[in-house]
Design a protein around this motif. Structure first.
Motif, PDB file in Angstrom:
ATOM      1  N   MET A   1       0.832  -1.201   0.000  1.00 41.27           N
ATOM      2  CA  MET A   1       0.000   0.000   0.000  1.00 41.27           C
ATOM      3  C   MET A   1       0.871   1.258   0.000  1.00 41.27           C
ATOM      4  SD  MET A   1      -3.007   0.912   2.714  1.00 41.27           S
ATOM      5  CE  MET A   1      -4.483   0.392   1.877  1.00 41.27           C
ATOM      6  N   VAL A   2       1.998   1.211   0.695  1.00 41.27           N
ATOM      7  CA  VAL A   2       2.939   2.339   0.702  1.00 41.27           C
ATOM      8  C   VAL A   2       3.530   2.515  -0.699  1.00 41.27           C
ATOM      9  CG1 VAL A   2       5.092   3.222   1.692  1.00 41.27           C
ATOM     10  CG2 VAL A   2       3.472   1.972   3.137  1.00 41.27           C
ATOM     11  N   ALA A   3       3.926   1.403  -1.322  1.00 40.96           N
ATOM     12  CA  ALA A   3       4.509   1.475  -2.674  1.00 40.96           C
ATOM     13  C   ALA A   3       3.484   1.973  -3.687  1.00 40.96           C
ATOM     14  CB  ALA A   3       5.043   0.109  -3.081  1.00 40.96           C
TER      15      ALA A   3
ATOM     16  N   ALA B   1      -4.888   6.517  -3.766  1.00 44.21           N
ATOM     17  CA  ALA B   1      -4.043   5.517  -3.106  1.00 44.21           C
ATOM     18  C   ALA B   1      -3.351   6.123  -1.888  1.00 44.21           C
ATOM     19  CB  ALA B   1      -3.008   4.957  -4.082  1.00 44.21           C
ATOM     20  N   GLU B   2      -2.939   7.373  -2.013  1.00 39.96           N
ATOM     21  CA  GLU B   2      -2.294   8.044  -0.887  1.00 39.96           C
ATOM     22  C   GLU B   2      -3.302   8.337   0.224  1.00 39.96           C
ATOM     23  OE1 GLU B   2       1.509  10.594  -1.024  1.00 39.96           O
ATOM     24  OE2 GLU B   2      -0.187  11.868  -1.599  1.00 39.96           O
ATOM     25  N   ALA B   3      -4.497   8.700  -0.141  1.00 45.43           N
ATOM     26  CA  ALA B   3      -5.547   8.940   0.856  1.00 45.43           C
ATOM     27  C   ALA B   3      -5.884   7.642   1.592  1.00 45.43           C
ATOM     28  CB  ALA B   3      -6.784   9.522   0.187  1.00 45.43           C
TER      29      ALA B   3
ATOM     30  N   ALA C   1      -3.127   4.007   7.821  1.00 45.92           N
ATOM     31  CA  ALA C   1      -2.008   4.263   8.737  1.00 45.92           C
ATOM     32  C   ALA C   1      -2.494   4.969   9.996  1.00 45.92           C
ATOM     33  CB  ALA C   1      -0.933   5.092   8.042  1.00 45.92           C
ATOM     34  N   TYR C   2      -3.327   5.977   9.856  1.00 43.19           N
ATOM     35  CA  TYR C   2      -3.776   6.708  11.035  1.00 43.19           C
ATOM     36  C   TYR C   2      -4.722   5.888  11.906  1.00 43.19           C
ATOM     37  CZ  TYR C   2      -1.345  11.051  10.472  1.00 43.19           C
ATOM     38  OH  TYR C   2      -0.352  11.997  10.432  1.00 43.19           O
ATOM     39  N   SER C   3      -5.465   4.968  11.299  1.00 41.83           N
ATOM     40  CA  SER C   3      -6.313   4.112  12.140  1.00 41.83           C
ATOM     41  C   SER C   3      -5.456   3.173  12.982  1.00 41.83           C
ATOM     42  CB  SER C   3      -7.317   3.322  11.292  1.00 41.83           C
ATOM     43  OG  SER C   3      -6.662   2.384  10.482  1.00 41.83           O
TER      44      SER C   3
ATOM     45  N   GLN D   1       4.223   7.318  17.445  1.00 41.75           N
ATOM     46  CA  GLN D   1       4.169   8.579  18.188  1.00 41.75           C
ATOM     47  C   GLN D   1       4.638   9.749  17.328  1.00 41.75           C
ATOM     48  OE1 GLN D   1       6.601   7.490  21.504  1.00 41.75           O
ATOM     49  NE2 GLN D   1       4.867   6.775  22.745  1.00 41.75           N
ATOM     50  N   ARG D   2       5.694   9.520  16.545  1.00 43.10           N
ATOM     51  CA  ARG D   2       6.209  10.582  15.673  1.00 43.10           C
ATOM     52  C   ARG D   2       5.186  10.934  14.587  1.00 43.10           C
ATOM     53  NH1 ARG D   2       9.936   8.322  12.622  1.00 43.10           N
ATOM     54  NH2 ARG D   2      11.078   7.655  14.458  1.00 43.10           N
ATOM     55  N   ILE D   3       4.552   9.917  13.996  1.00 45.04           N
ATOM     56  CA  ILE D   3       3.550  10.163  12.961  1.00 45.04           C
ATOM     57  C   ILE D   3       2.393  10.984  13.519  1.00 45.04           C
ATOM     58  CG2 ILE D   3       1.787   9.031  11.548  1.00 45.04           C
ATOM     59  CD1 ILE D   3       3.858   6.762  11.082  1.00 45.04           C
ATOM     60  N   ALA D   4       1.931  10.628  14.705  1.00 46.06           N
ATOM     61  CA  ALA D   4       0.805  11.350  15.299  1.00 46.06           C
ATOM     62  C   ALA D   4       1.213  12.759  15.734  1.00 46.06           C
ATOM     63  CB  ALA D   4       0.264  10.577  16.494  1.00 46.06           C
ATOM     64  N   ARG D   5       2.387  12.890  16.326  1.00 46.20           N
ATOM     65  CA  ARG D   5       2.845  14.185  16.825  1.00 46.20           C
ATOM     66  C   ARG D   5       3.051  15.183  15.682  1.00 46.20           C
ATOM     67  NH1 ARG D   5       7.093  12.473  19.247  1.00 46.20           N
ATOM     68  NH2 ARG D   5       8.512  12.900  17.541  1.00 46.20           N
ATOM     69  N   GLU D   6       3.676  14.710  14.602  1.00 41.92           N
ATOM     70  CA  GLU D   6       3.972  15.597  13.477  1.00 41.92           C
ATOM     71  C   GLU D   6       2.845  15.647  12.459  1.00 41.92           C
ATOM     72  OE1 GLU D   6       7.658  14.207  11.857  1.00 41.92           O
ATOM     73  OE2 GLU D   6       8.750  14.535  13.733  1.00 41.92           O
ATOM     74  N   GLU D   7       1.803  14.856  12.677  1.00 39.46           N
ATOM     75  CA  GLU D   7       0.666  14.756  11.742  1.00 39.46           C
ATOM     76  C   GLU D   7       1.155  14.565  10.309  1.00 39.46           C
ATOM     77  OE1 GLU D   7      -1.956  18.058  12.337  1.00 39.46           O
ATOM     78  OE2 GLU D   7      -2.272  17.568  14.442  1.00 39.46           O
ATOM     79  N   GLN D   8       1.966  13.542  10.145  1.00 38.30           N
ATOM     80  CA  GLN D   8       2.595  13.295   8.851  1.00 38.30           C
ATOM     81  C   GLN D   8       1.572  12.887   7.800  1.00 38.30           C
ATOM     82  OE1 GLN D   8       5.685  10.430   9.482  1.00 38.30           O
ATOM     83  NE2 GLN D   8       6.944  11.852  10.657  1.00 38.30           N
ATOM     84  N   ARG D   9       1.788  13.370   6.605  1.00 37.64           N
ATOM     85  CA  ARG D   9       0.938  13.058   5.449  1.00 37.64           C
ATOM     86  C   ARG D   9       1.837  12.851   4.241  1.00 37.64           C
ATOM     87  NH1 ARG D   9      -3.708  12.145   7.885  1.00 37.64           N
ATOM     88  NH2 ARG D   9      -4.507  13.887   9.053  1.00 37.64           N
ATOM     89  N   GLY D  10       1.300  12.222   3.214  1.00 36.98           N
ATOM     90  CA  GLY D  10       1.965  12.113   1.924  1.00 36.98           C
ATOM     91  C   GLY D  10       3.347  11.499   1.967  1.00 36.98           C
TER      92      GLY D  10
END
Length: 181
Positions: A34-36, A45-47, A53-55, A116-125
């Motif tokens: 899914m990442v690829a 696909a990115e959405a 990922a966020y779930s 934790q890093r993904i949630a803290r930085e609210e990473q996208r894309g």
């Protein structure tokens, strides 16, 4: 009676391979294909990647918040018990389970930090894809080292500990004696 010699059991090696294959494919619960696909096609696909990922990140962080202390205590107790039984009391099944569990605990820790890093930085894309890709690489490195160490210990155990010298002596004596007719 059940044979507890794990390193000479095919099922142990199959479990080791499946465990590391699954760990490197399902990064934070997200299948790596899914990442690829998100990197190639972006858009929908990115959405999809971000939703999945966020779930899983939210679920992981919730479990850590609610039961994190108990998980650390329980896993520490189990791993310590396996290490003491395995190497202190020379129980092979405990050695095998500790060689499976110890590196997976490390994978759990680095995955928790990535969540934790993904949630803290609210990473996208691209940033989210990069974090998941780096996490996958680290999981694969830990897996390669773990498989190597487990293989070396398994070979040592099978060759040195379980080698029945008496059976080889009997064959050697038969070969050295002249045959009688």
């Amino acid at each position: 009676m059940m044979d507890l010699r794990s390193f000479s059991n095919l099922w142990f090696w199959i479990a080791l391979a499946v465990m590391w294959s699954s760990a490197s494919h399902w990064v934070l619960g997200v299948p790596y294909d899914m990442v690829a696909r998100a990197a190639r096609h972006q858009g929908e696909a990115e959405a999809d990647l971000e939703r999945v990922a966020y779930s899983f990140v939210a679920r992981r962080l919730y479990v850590a918040e609610v039961a994190g202390t108990w998980l650390v205590v329980l896993s520490s107790f189990v791993l310590t018990s396996l290490l003491v039984l395995g190497w202190g009391y020379d129980i092979e099944i405990a050695q095998a389970l500790s060689l499976l569990g110890t590196p997976m605990t490390l994978v759990w820790v680095i995955s928790q930090r990535a969540a934790q890093r993904i949630a803290r930085e609210e990473q996208r894309g691209a940033t989210l894809r990069r974090t998941l890709s780096r996490l996958r690489i680290w999981i694969q490195v830990i897996g390669m080292v773990s498989i190597f160490v487990t293989s070396v210990w398994g070979i040592y155990t099978n060759l040195v500990r379980h080698l029945d010298n008496n059976s080889f002596k009997a064959e050697a004596v038969e070969l050295l004696q002249p045959t009688q007719k």
